[in-house]
Design an enzyme around this catalytic site. Structure first.
Site, mmCIF file in Angstrom:
data_model
loop_
_atom_site.group_PDB
_atom_site.id
_atom_site.type_symbol
_atom_site.label_atom_id
_atom_site.label_comp_id
_atom_site.label_asym_id
_atom_site.label_seq_id
_atom_site.Cartn_x
_atom_site.Cartn_y
_atom_site.Cartn_z
ATOM 1 N N ASP A 77 -7.603 4.748 -5.360
ATOM 2 C CA ASP A 77 -6.678 5.518 -4.512
ATOM 3 C C ASP A 77 -7.365 6.701 -3.823
ATOM 4 O O ASP A 77 -8.252 7.329 -4.389
ATOM 5 C CB ASP A 77 -5.541 6.016 -5.412
ATOM 6 C CG ASP A 77 -4.304 6.407 -4.621
ATOM 7 O OD1 ASP A 77 -4.247 6.114 -3.418
ATOM 8 O OD2 ASP A 77 -3.393 6.993 -5.231
ATOM 9 N N GLU A 180 -5.437 -0.319 2.079
ATOM 10 C CA GLU A 180 -4.374 0.586 2.527
ATOM 11 C C GLU A 180 -4.978 1.777 3.266
ATOM 12 O O GLU A 180 -6.035 2.270 2.905
ATOM 13 C CB GLU A 180 -3.562 1.088 1.326
ATOM 14 C CG GLU A 180 -2.513 2.118 1.726
ATOM 15 C CD GLU A 180 -1.454 2.354 0.657
ATOM 16 O OE1 GLU A 180 -0.911 1.369 0.123
ATOM 17 O OE2 GLU A 180 -1.187 3.518 0.360
#
Ligand code: ZN
Length: 385
Positions: A77, A180
């Site tokens: 992330d 992402e």
């Protein structure tokens, strides 16, 4: 099976302690969401002293113990630099979230057309007017003008180039992954038109992304419900959903996604199954809820340290808690807006000082911890259904 999740609806369960996966599994079982059981940012790894490999191994152990045999993912992330990539690739992560926020030019929001023209000239920006100023029409969001196009280009151009660079490097390192793009931690909201611009430019430059996290209007603070005008957010989300529908190739991703109970029904209505939600610190807060009952002395020390550290530890987060307004002590703190934010952002300090005691207590009280997590996330997942 640890694998790419593609466009399936998905839910990210960040776990800073490495003990929450059994509770996450209990909550997500029999829902429509594909889980991401390992999800950690470089910042979280630095604050928890864990490596990408340890985070993934902890999740995998719990997955095997529970006999979870459906797909699950592992999210590296908020990756910011090329150097962030290799340890996550080596550990076997399947989902890579690139955060080019450092390259977003927030000042573009306040520049007029003349100034934007100067900035584009200085940056040697490509002339995109042929691509965006003709023929783009949608009844839902307004069309580009030269000014909004240049603003999007100035604001996000360098961020897009950085993302393209990160994507190409990942393609050299790995075959097949979820990708992402997150601009959720920028100073100003991403307009639907800017969202369109980012998605379009990434697509045009060959980036195959599975999800995108815009910065929505209002405040998505850590560990608490949405702060802002829900009706305005609903209307804005409808415009963003019109953008995602133009492409049909990616999901919308809600960051700081925990505890946004008033927003979930809106997100589910606008995006249906094309939705990813990320949570992280809320599992730590459920750990503290467990400790507040079973180890009140330890919890009192964590709270005292949180009050002491808040002014410093809040620096890299969007939070607005006022220590003077927080509840005084005990389990009630876990249902108090101010205390939740204070405890949320001071987790690194707490783990640094009391990490082994916290872990030992949660291992002893694994059953109530799992029950608290299951209850907390069921509430999330039911509202998202
Ligand atoms: Zn985020």
């Amino acid at each position: 099976m640890l694998t790419n999740l593609g466009l399936s609806p998905s839910f990210g369960f960040g776990d800073r302690l490495g003990l929450a996966t059994p509770g996450h599994i209990a909550a997500v079982r029999a829902t429509r969401f594909a889980p991401v059981f390992a999800q950690q940012s470089v910042r979280e790894n630095a604050r928890t002293g864990r490596t990408p490999q340890q985070v993934l191994d902890d999740a995998r152990r719990a997955v095997e113990a529970a006999g979870w045999d459906a797909p699950w993912g592992a999210d590296a992330d908020h990756l910011k630099t090329l150097a962030d990539l290799p340890p996550f690739v080596a550990a076997g992560y399947t989902f890579f979230t690139v955060d080019p926020g450092a390259y977003v030019e927030n000042g573009a929001d306040f520049a007029d057309l003349a100034r934007l023209k100067v900035l584009i000239g200085e940056a040697d920006g490509e002339d995109l007017s042929g691509l965006y100023l003709n023929g783009l029409s949608s009844p839902v969001f307004s069309e580009f003008t030269l000014e909004t196009l240049l603003r999007a280009q100035v604001k996000y151009g360098r961020a897009i180039q950085h993302t393209v660079g990160m994507y190409r490097r990942l393609c050299e390192l790995k075959d097949g992954f979820d990708f992402e793009v997150s601009v959720d931690e920028t100073d100003s909201p991403t307009t639907p038109l800017e969202h369109y611009f980012i998605a379009s430019e990434l697509t045009r430059q060959g980036v195959r992304f599975t999800s995108l996290a815009p910065r929505f209007i209002g405040r998505f603070e850590k560990g608490v419900d949405y702060i802002g005008d829900l009706a305005a957010l609903d209307a804005e989300m409808a415009r963003h959903a019109a953008v995602t529908a133009c492409f049909g190739t990616y999901k919308i991703s809600l960051h700081s996604g925990s505890d946004k109970f008033s927003v979930y029904p809106l997100a589910a209505r606008h995006w249906g199954s094309r939705l990813h939600v990320k949570t992280a610190g809320t599992s730590y807060l459920e750990a503290l809820r467990t400790l507040a009952v079973s180890a009140p002395g330890l919890f009192a020390r964590i709270w005292a340290l949180g009050l002491e550290r808040y002014a410093i530890d809040r620096a890299t987060y969007h939070v607005s808690a006022e220590p003077a307004l927080a509840a005084s002590d005990g389990p009630a703190l876990l249902d108090d807006f101010h205390a939740r934010e204070i405890l949320h952002v001071t987790y690194g300090s707490a783990l640094n000082q009391f990490g082994s005691e916290i872990t030992a207590t949660l291992l002893r009280d694994a059953v109530p911890y799992q029950r608290n997590l299951e209850k907390h996330f069921r509430k999330h997942l039911e509202l998202l259904d």
